[in-house]
Design an enzyme around this catalytic site. Structure first.
Site, PDB file in Angstrom:
ATOM      1  N   HIS A 195       0.825  -1.218   0.000  1.00 54.06           N
ATOM      2  CA  HIS A 195       0.000   0.000   0.000  1.00 54.06           C
ATOM      3  C   HIS A 195       0.852   1.258   0.000  1.00 54.06           C
ATOM      4  O   HIS A 195       2.052   1.237   0.310  1.00 54.06           O
ATOM      5  CB  HIS A 195      -0.953   0.014   1.202  1.00 54.06           C
ATOM      6  CG  HIS A 195      -0.281   0.096   2.540  1.00 54.06           C
ATOM      7  ND1 HIS A 195       0.157   1.286   3.081  1.00 54.06           N
ATOM      8  CD2 HIS A 195       0.013  -0.869   3.456  1.00 54.06           C
ATOM      9  CE1 HIS A 195       0.683   1.067   4.274  1.00 54.06           C
ATOM     10  NE2 HIS A 195       0.624  -0.240   4.527  1.00 54.06           N
ATOM     11  N   CYS A 233       3.759  -4.528   6.588  1.00 51.69           N
ATOM     12  CA  CYS A 233       3.274  -4.307   5.226  1.00 51.69           C
ATOM     13  C   CYS A 233       4.416  -3.857   4.325  1.00 51.69           C
ATOM     14  O   CYS A 233       5.505  -3.500   4.778  1.00 51.69           O
ATOM     15  CB  CYS A 233       2.172  -3.254   5.220  1.00 51.69           C
ATOM     16  SG  CYS A 233       0.615  -3.796   5.933  1.00 51.69           S
TER      17      CYS A 233
END
Length: 429
Positions: A334, A351
């Site tokens: 992301h 992430c």
């Protein structure tokens, strides 16, 4: 069970309209003497279930046998009173003919609560036909014991990546898994070996031995009507799923290098700077292994309350853009414009952080089912964490199939019988 390709002699489809013929006795011979005086005996046909039978178990196989001749045609017409047109089966009933042409067995179960007409024709040595028709009814599925499809991934019409698994979910527990597996037929333009694996009693997943070849159509024939999923539980509807495998987009990311290399059809198209997990705990370590891209969000609230944040770590609540899930334990690729270490240090909570322009490109140019290979960390991705189904070796994956045999996607039928247990027994060991 051996099969005969649909285009070969001996493979017969279901008539689309009911034949207006009266039921006869269980066996039938051709009519009259041979006018040519050849003396050839008329062919004699036998059909099971017997004519006039009522409430036949839906998982009873239709069989036809011939004496003094060979079977030339079999049609099985099924009408379920009150069934809506969009609930009718998208498939014709097919069957498998013995090498000598004297025995035919239906490939699939019968619809529950159906009026069934079986019409068979055989020819003797002189080519003279004999026809036999049986009419009977099948047992209806009981309310509360009607197996239905609850979900599937992908869905019809989607274009997906070469790592895409096929997931089928049911609304009731399945205990007769072998029969259900053998009722699910995967067909691809470029046939490969593949296998199903049950995640739990309601969910089964198919993956090929290797990644799908790109640029091809794949279909899944779900011959669920009449399959006995558990004692007293029958499938009630057939379904068809069709999707496309797109280009081969793959991503490779060695975490210490702080970059992701993207290739399309073997050609490198983009190198993306990244920042991965800081590695101070298992939770904050980006997992190594084969990740398959899952769902995606243009905007997503990343909230530590939705994951099991280890004690002692600070919670977080941050809205990010262009988020693509790679696991069920909270890993996403992301946008993270707030992270000034992208391309130089790993400082995320696990992430893969990207700059805005790269995140937008990633979001717009990847597909569900694309493959992200990650290396360089001591946290190994679990096979059942998201779509980690490429983590097991092919032999390990195949060993977990209820059938224990591969299913080839070249149009041939599954490796075993879909009829399962009869008379209240079970087909599971």
């Amino acid at each position: 069970m051996g099969t005969i390709p649909p285009s070969a002699p001996g493979r017969f489809g279901m008539a689309l309209a009911a034949l207006a013929l009266a039921a006869t006795a269980c066996t039938s011979a051709g009519g009259g003497d041979d006018p040519g005086g050849s003396g050839s005996e008329a062919a004699v046909l036998t059909i099971a279930p017997e004519a006039g039978a009522e409430a036949v178990a839906p998982n009873t196989p239709v069989t036809v046998t011939a004496e003094n001749g060979t079977i030339s045609e079999v049609t099985v017409d099924q009408v379920v009173p009150g069934q809506a047109e969009d609930e009718a089966s998208p498939f014709e009933m097919t069957g498998t003919l013995s090498e000598d042409g004297t025995a035919w067995t239906a490939d699939w179960n019968l619809a529950p609560g159906a009026d069934v007409t079986v019409t068979a024709t055989a020819e003797n040595a002189d080519g003279e036909p004999t026809e036999l028709v049986h009419e009977f009814t099948t047992e209806a599925a009981v309310e509360g014991q009607r197996l239905e499809l609850s979900h599937n991934f992908p869905t019809s019409g989607e274009t997906v990546g070469v790592g895409m698994p096929i997931t089928i979910g049911f609304d009731l527990p399945v205990t007769e898994k072998t029969a259900v597996e053998n009722s699910l037929k995967v067909v691809s333009e470029q046939g490969v070996a593949g296998s199903w694996r049950w995640l739990d009693d309601k969910t089964v997943v198919f993956r090929p031995e290797t990644y799908w070849e790109p640029y091809q159509q794949v279909s899944v024939e779900m011959h669920l009507a009449g399959v006995r999923a558990a004692e007293g539980v029958y499938g009630v509807r057939d379904h068809r799923l069709e999707f496309e495998i797109g280009r081969e987009l793959r991503m490779d990311m060695n975490v210490p290098d702080h970059e992701m290399v993207v290739t399309v059809d073997g050609e490198e198209v983009r190198t993306i700077p990244v920042s991965n997990g800081d590695g101070t705990s298992n939770f904050s370590t980006t997992s190594s292994g084969t990740h398959v891209l899952m769902e995606r969000y243009e905007t997503l609230l990343m909230d530590s309350d939705t994951v099991e944040l280890p004690a002692g770590r600070n919670g977080y609540s941050t809205t990010v853009q262009y988020a693509v899930r790679t696991s069920n334990s909270g890993e996403f690729v992301h946008e993270a414009s707030y992270n000034g270490n992208i391309g130089s240090a790993n400082t995320s909570n696990g992430c893969t952080n990207l700059r805005m322009d790269d995140a937008r490109w990633f979001f717009e140019n990847t597909l569900m089912g694309d493959v992200l290979e990650t290396t360089g960390t001591d946290r190994v991705k679990e096979w059942d964490n998201g779509w980690g189904y490429w983590q097991p070796s092919w032999d390990e994956w195949l060993a977990e199939s209820a059938t224990g045999e591969p299913q080839v996607t070249d149009g041939s039928n599954p490796p075993g019988s879909p009829f399962g247990a009869q008379d209240g027994g079970t087909d599971e060991e």
